[in-house]
Design an enzyme around this catalytic site. Sequence first.
Site, mmCIF file in Angstrom:
data_model
loop_
_atom_site.group_PDB
_atom_site.id
_atom_site.type_symbol
_atom_site.label_atom_id
_atom_site.label_comp_id
_atom_site.label_asym_id
_atom_site.label_seq_id
_atom_site.Cartn_x
_atom_site.Cartn_y
_atom_site.Cartn_z
ATOM 1 N N ARG A 195 28.326 42.488 35.859
ATOM 2 C CA ARG A 195 29.226 43.385 36.589
ATOM 3 C C ARG A 195 29.267 44.790 35.974
ATOM 4 O O ARG A 195 29.364 45.791 36.675
ATOM 5 C CB ARG A 195 30.627 42.775 36.611
ATOM 6 C CG ARG A 195 31.619 43.558 37.433
ATOM 7 C CD ARG A 195 32.871 42.742 37.710
ATOM 8 N NE ARG A 195 33.802 43.458 38.561
ATOM 9 C CZ ARG A 195 35.030 43.808 38.181
ATOM 10 N NH1 ARG A 195 35.478 43.497 36.976
ATOM 11 N NH2 ARG A 195 35.808 44.466 39.005
ATOM 12 N N HIS B 191 28.858 48.343 37.938
ATOM 13 C CA HIS B 191 29.873 49.404 37.917
ATOM 14 C C HIS B 191 29.349 50.675 37.255
ATOM 15 O O HIS B 191 29.853 51.762 37.515
ATOM 16 C CB HIS B 191 31.155 48.922 37.233
ATOM 17 C CG HIS B 191 32.000 48.049 38.109
ATOM 18 N ND1 HIS B 191 33.357 47.938 37.964
ATOM 19 C CD2 HIS B 191 31.666 47.248 39.149
ATOM 20 C CE1 HIS B 191 33.833 47.095 38.887
ATOM 21 N NE2 HIS B 191 32.821 46.654 39.605
ATOM 22 N N GLY C 130 25.026 57.081 39.103
ATOM 23 C CA GLY C 130 23.772 56.368 38.836
ATOM 24 C C GLY C 130 23.837 55.563 37.548
ATOM 25 O O GLY C 130 24.847 55.572 36.834
ATOM 26 N N ASN D 132 38.218 49.455 37.283
ATOM 27 C CA ASN D 132 37.751 49.012 35.960
ATOM 28 C C ASN D 132 38.875 48.636 35.004
ATOM 29 O O ASN D 132 38.715 47.721 34.179
ATOM 30 C CB ASN D 132 36.917 50.119 35.302
ATOM 31 C CG ASN D 132 35.582 50.347 35.992
ATOM 32 O OD1 ASN D 132 35.041 49.428 36.613
ATOM 33 N ND2 ASN D 132 35.046 51.541 35.882
ATOM 34 N N HIS E 214 28.671 36.976 42.880
ATOM 35 C CA HIS E 214 29.947 36.256 42.795
ATOM 36 C C HIS E 214 29.758 34.744 42.759
ATOM 37 O O HIS E 214 30.729 34.004 42.827
ATOM 38 C CB HIS E 214 30.881 36.684 43.935
ATOM 39 C CG HIS E 214 31.384 38.088 43.794
ATOM 40 N ND1 HIS E 214 32.171 38.707 44.731
ATOM 41 C CD2 HIS E 214 31.207 39.004 42.794
ATOM 42 C CE1 HIS E 214 32.466 39.944 44.333
ATOM 43 N NE2 HIS E 214 31.883 40.151 43.167
ATOM 44 N N THR F 184 31.397 26.923 40.639
ATOM 45 C CA THR F 184 30.519 26.810 39.470
ATOM 46 C C THR F 184 30.295 28.193 38.854
ATOM 47 O O THR F 184 29.234 28.792 39.039
ATOM 48 C CB THR F 184 29.166 26.199 39.892
ATOM 49 O OG1 THR F 184 28.655 26.968 41.012
ATOM 50 C CG2 THR F 184 29.294 24.748 40.313
HETATM 51 C C1 HEM Z 1 30.320 44.077 47.495
HETATM 52 C C2 HEM Z 1 31.348 44.619 46.919
HETATM 53 C C3 HEM Z 1 32.014 44.029 45.720
HETATM 54 C C4 HEM Z 1 33.349 43.939 45.532
HETATM 55 C C5 HEM Z 1 34.426 44.418 46.483
HETATM 56 C C6 HEM Z 1 33.561 43.282 44.272
HETATM 57 C C7 HEM Z 1 34.797 43.018 43.728
HETATM 58 C C8 HEM Z 1 35.031 42.221 42.615
HETATM 59 C C9 HEM Z 1 36.318 41.860 42.109
HETATM 60 C C10 HEM Z 1 37.643 42.302 42.704
HETATM 61 C C11 HEM Z 1 36.131 41.070 41.034
HETATM 62 C C12 HEM Z 1 37.219 40.459 40.149
HETATM 63 C C13 HEM Z 1 37.654 41.497 39.108
HETATM 64 C C14 HEM Z 1 38.850 41.095 38.291
HETATM 65 O O1 HEM Z 1 39.388 40.017 38.466
HETATM 66 O O2 HEM Z 1 39.286 41.893 37.442
HETATM 67 C C15 HEM Z 1 34.716 40.923 40.851
HETATM 68 C C16 HEM Z 1 34.123 40.180 39.862
HETATM 69 C C17 HEM Z 1 32.770 40.126 39.657
HETATM 70 N N1 HEM Z 1 31.807 40.867 40.320
HETATM 71 FE FE1 HEM Z 1 32.069 41.876 42.037
HETATM 72 N N2 HEM Z 1 32.359 42.985 43.702
HETATM 73 C C18 HEM Z 1 31.378 43.433 44.552
HETATM 74 C C19 HEM Z 1 30.020 43.385 44.323
HETATM 75 C C20 HEM Z 1 29.451 42.928 43.157
HETATM 76 C C21 HEM Z 1 28.082 43.141 42.771
HETATM 77 C C22 HEM Z 1 27.069 43.943 43.582
HETATM 78 C C23 HEM Z 1 27.900 42.531 41.561
HETATM 79 C C24 HEM Z 1 26.685 42.468 40.709
HETATM 80 C C25 HEM Z 1 25.452 42.574 41.139
HETATM 81 C C26 HEM Z 1 29.166 41.913 41.214
HETATM 82 C C27 HEM Z 1 29.384 41.136 40.112
HETATM 83 C C28 HEM Z 1 30.596 40.569 39.785
HETATM 84 C C29 HEM Z 1 30.761 39.558 38.753
HETATM 85 C C30 HEM Z 1 29.632 38.898 37.983
HETATM 86 C C31 HEM Z 1 32.131 39.290 38.661
HETATM 87 C C32 HEM Z 1 32.828 38.359 37.674
HETATM 88 C C33 HEM Z 1 33.109 39.145 36.407
HETATM 89 C C34 HEM Z 1 33.807 38.384 35.291
HETATM 90 O O3 HEM Z 1 34.125 37.198 35.438
HETATM 91 O O4 HEM Z 1 34.051 39.023 34.260
HETATM 92 N N3 HEM Z 1 30.080 42.205 42.192
HETATM 93 N N4 HEM Z 1 34.066 41.653 41.824
#
Ligand code: HEM
Length: 320
Positions: free
Chosen positions: A63, A67, A73, A95, A195, A243
Site C-alpha cells: 500500500r 500511496h 509519481g 495516510n 485488497h 484470507t
Molecule cells: C481503488 C481505490 C482504493 C481505495 C479507495 C482504497 C482504500 C483503502 C482503505 C480505506 C484501506 C484501509 C486503510 C485503513 O484501515 O487505515 C486500504 C487498505 C489497503 N489497500 Fe487500498 N485502496 C484502493 C486501492 C488500492 C491499491 C491500488 C492497492 C495496491 C496496489 C491497495 C492496497 C491496499 C492494501 C494492501 C491494504 C491493506 C493495508 C494494511 O493492512 O496495512 N489499495 N485501502
Amino acid sequence: MASISFMYYLLALAMFSDVTLAFSSRLSPSYYDDVCPEALRTIKRVVEDAVNQERRMGASLLRLHFHDCFVQGCDGSILLDETSTIESEKNAAPNNNSVRGFEVIDKIKSEVDKVCGRHVVSCADILAVAARDSVVLLGGPTWKVRLGRRDSTTSNKTEANTSIPSPFMDLPTLLNNFKNQGLNAKDLVVLSGAHTLGFSQCLLFKDRIHTQTDDIDASFASRRRMNCPREGGDTNLATLDQTPSHFDTQYFDNLLLKKGLLKSDQALFSGDETNDLVQNYSANYGNFWKDFRGSMIKMGNIKPLTGERGQIRSNCRKVN
Ligand code: HEM
Ligand SMILES: *[C@@H]1O[C@H](CO)[C@@H](O)[C@H](O)[C@H]1NC(C)=O
Ligand SMILES: *[C@@H]1O[C@H](CO)[C@@H](O)[C@H](O)[C@H]1NC(C)=O
Ligand SMILES: *[C@@H]1O[C@H](CO)[C@@H](O)[C@H](O)[C@H]1NC(C)=O
Ligand SMILES: *[C@@H]1O[C@H](CO)[C@@H](O)[C@H](O)[C@H]1NC(C)=O
C-alpha cells in the site's frame, strides 16, 4: 534518406508521445546490477524478516508504494517527515493513522546502503521492490521491477489528500481518479485486487455496514457490525477478505456475493462496465496474476524522476 526520415520519425515520437511513457522508458530492471549487485537481495531479506515477524507488513508495504505513486509519481515523497519546509504527506487524510511500514523502509535503506557501501539505491525504488517482494512472499505473482527512480526533494500534502482515492467513492469517481494517473478500468479492478491482503479500520466501512441497501449481503453486514458498532470502535480492524495473508481471488469472489468490505470495493461489481473484469478475475486466478503484474509495473512507472532530476536520499525521511 530512409534513415534520416526515420530519425525525424523518432524525434516526432519523442516530442508527441505520452510524457509518462517517455520517462518510464528510462527505468530498467538491471539498473543496479553493476553499481550494487547485492541491492535487490538485501531488500528481499529485510522484507522477509519483517513479514515473517508480522504477516500484515506485506500488505502495508504494498500500500505504501501505491500511496507514493499517486502523489507526484513514484518518487518516495510519502516517506518525507514534516519540517518547516516539508508538509508531510504522512499527515494527509488518507495516510494519517493509516499507512504503516516506515520503520521497515528505514531498515531496508540502512542495510542496502551498508551492502552497497554508499547511497546509490533510491527510496522510491526500495518502495517498488519491497511491494513486489511482499506480494511474492504472500503467494502472489512476481515481476521484474523497473528501476532507476530518484527521490523527490518535495512532498505535497494537498495532493495526497485529493489524489489518493477514498473508500467512499463510486465507480465513475474511481475510474476518473485512476484515469488522472494514466490508469484504466482494468488497472483499477486488478490493482484493487491488492485488497486480497490486509485490513481496514471500522471507520472506513461503518456507513456501508450500518445502512441497509441492496448492494451488501445482509448476513455479511450483520457479522461485520459485531466488531464495528454505529458509535465508537473506529480503529477496530476487519480483514479486507477472509484470507488477509494470502494473495488469492477471494476478494473478487466476495464482490460477486456483495461481500466487499469497502464501498469502493463493491463499486467494482455494481452492474457496470467493470463487472466482467471482476467475474474474470474471480473465475481465473491466472488472469488475475498476469494482469496484476502488468498493472503494478504500469503504476510503478508513474512520473518517475530520472536523470538529473531529484536525488538519492541518504535518509528516506529527509531531503539531503
Ligand atoms: C481503488 C481505490 C482504493 C481505495 C479507495 C482504497 C482504500 C483503502 C482503505 C480505506 C484501506 C484501509 C486503510 C485503513 O484501515 O487505515 C486500504 C487498505 C489497503 N489497500 Fe487500498 N485502496 C484502493 C486501492 C488500492 C491499491 C491500488 C492497492 C495496491 C496496489 C491497495 C492496497 C491496499 C492494501 C494492501 C491494504 C491493506 C493495508 C494494511 O493492512 O496495512 N489499495 N485501502
Ligand atoms: C493525525 O492524527 C492524529 C491522531 O493520531 C491527530 O492528532 C492529528 O491532528 C492528525 N493530523 C492531521 C493533519 O489531521
Ligand atoms: C500540490 O498539489 C496541488 C494539487 O495537485 C497543486 O495545485 C499545488 O500546486 C501543489 N503544490 C506544490 C507546492 O507543488
Ligand atoms: C481533503 O479533500 C477533501 C475533498 O476530497 C476535502 O473535503 C477536505 O476538506 C480535504 N481535507 C484537507 C485536510 O485538506
Ligand atoms: C479475462 O482476462 C484475460 C486477461 O486479461 C483476457 O485475456 C480474457 O480475454 C478475459 N476474458 C473475458 C471473458 O473477459
